[in-house]
Design an enzyme around this catalytic site. Sequence first.
Site, PDB file in Angstrom:
ATOM      1  N   GLY A  34     -11.914  -1.375   0.962  1.00 51.74           N
ATOM      2  CA  GLY A  34     -12.226  -2.122   1.921  1.00 51.74           C
ATOM      3  C   GLY A  34     -13.102  -3.696   1.009  1.00 51.74           C
ATOM      4  N   SER A  35     -13.320  -3.625   0.552  1.00 52.76           N
ATOM      5  CA  SER A  35     -13.795  -4.797   0.369  1.00 52.76           C
ATOM      6  C   SER A  35     -13.680  -6.168   0.335  1.00 52.76           C
ATOM      7  CB  SER A  35     -14.420  -5.302  -1.233  1.00 52.76           C
ATOM      8  OG  SER A  35     -13.106  -5.540  -2.071  1.00 52.76           O
ATOM      9  N   ASN A  36     -12.368  -6.563   1.049  1.00 48.60           N
ATOM     10  CA  ASN A  36     -11.866  -7.510   1.849  1.00 48.60           C
ATOM     11  C   ASN A  36     -12.191  -7.377   3.132  1.00 48.60           C
ATOM     12  OD1 ASN A  36     -10.670  -9.475   0.068  1.00 48.60           O
ATOM     13  ND2 ASN A  36      -9.176  -7.800  -0.483  1.00 48.60           N
TER      14      ASN A  36
ATOM     15  N   LYS B  38       8.532   6.865  10.673  1.00 52.09           N
ATOM     16  CA  LYS B  38       7.437   6.028  10.186  1.00 52.09           C
ATOM     17  C   LYS B  38       8.099   4.675  11.529  1.00 52.09           C
ATOM     18  CE  LYS B  38       6.468   2.357   7.711  1.00 52.09           C
ATOM     19  NZ  LYS B  38       6.578   1.614   6.431  1.00 52.09           N
TER      20      LYS B  38
ATOM     21  N   MET C 220      -0.925  -0.520   1.579  1.00 47.19           N
ATOM     22  CA  MET C 220      -0.567   0.104   0.814  1.00 47.19           C
ATOM     23  C   MET C 220       1.291   1.076   1.575  1.00 47.19           C
ATOM     24  SD  MET C 220      -2.572  -1.921  -1.410  1.00 47.19           S
ATOM     25  CE  MET C 220      -1.786  -1.974  -3.087  1.00 47.19           C
TER      26      MET C 220
ATOM     27  N   ASN D  75      -1.001 -10.728   5.212  1.00 47.62           N
ATOM     28  CA  ASN D  75      -1.638 -10.143   3.975  1.00 47.62           C
ATOM     29  C   ASN D  75      -1.836 -10.537   2.777  1.00 47.62           C
ATOM     30  OD1 ASN D  75      -1.626  -7.224   2.411  1.00 47.62           O
ATOM     31  ND2 ASN D  75       0.345  -7.920   1.378  1.00 47.62           N
TER      32      ASN D  75
ATOM     33  N   HIS E  27      -2.829 -10.427  -1.747  1.00 45.99           N
ATOM     34  CA  HIS E  27      -1.815  -9.696  -2.571  1.00 45.99           C
ATOM     35  C   HIS E  27      -2.832 -10.685  -3.852  1.00 45.99           C
ATOM     36  CE1 HIS E  27       0.693  -7.526  -4.821  1.00 45.99           C
ATOM     37  NE2 HIS E  27       0.894  -8.731  -5.703  1.00 45.99           N
TER      38      HIS E  27
END
Length: 194
Positions: free
Chosen positions: A11-13, A64, A89, A106, A108
């Site tokens: 969770g650094s972002n 899902k 992820m 998102n 990446h």
Amino acid sequence: MNLAVFASGSGSNFEAIIEAINNGEVRGEIKLLVCDHPGAYAVKRAEKHGIPVFTAVLKTFASKAAFEEAVLAELRKHEVELVILAGFMRLIGPVLLSAYEQRILNIHPSLLPAFPGLDAIGQAFAAGVKVSGVTVHYVDAGMDTGPIIAQECVKIDESDTIEDLQRNIQRVEHQLYPQTIQQVIEQIKGSVHS
Ligand code: GAR
């Protein structure tokens, strides 16, 4: 604008986005962290900042779609307008995609379409590329596909280790993601008012 962050890991972002909100760079409020790993460090960060957490473990749901319906109910409860994937992820399925069309972002750690999927940094390092980078994109049903919003390069020097690359990529991520989120917020606000 009401935001939700989805994370699976450190969770650094997520933390960088919280900081950017606190210093006025991002004009939004994180209403909810959605996490699919109960022990993820991102959960600790949320608790520290008093952000509600919804932990949903896929295998405890019948399907899902049922998992996503539960997440969607939480998003609606918190009146979330924009979903930010930050190290989440898992592929996003039709339930969330149709509820949040063009409203899921998102990040990446590569210059997509190069090196999608898991361990993009390791893939780039192993390939010996001299330039990699970071991509922020809208999410669609594919793995790290969807329209690209922003990209930034990260050079890889001969002497760089994979840890150097990791650090350089994360430094760029922590600036590019908040900037791009604010850009998207402005775009959404502009299109709602026009
Ligand atoms: C980030 O590098 C992000 O780009 C990557 O996971 C990391 C999460 O770090 N995402 C993907 O690879 C998506 N396919 P964080 O938990 O410290 O923010």
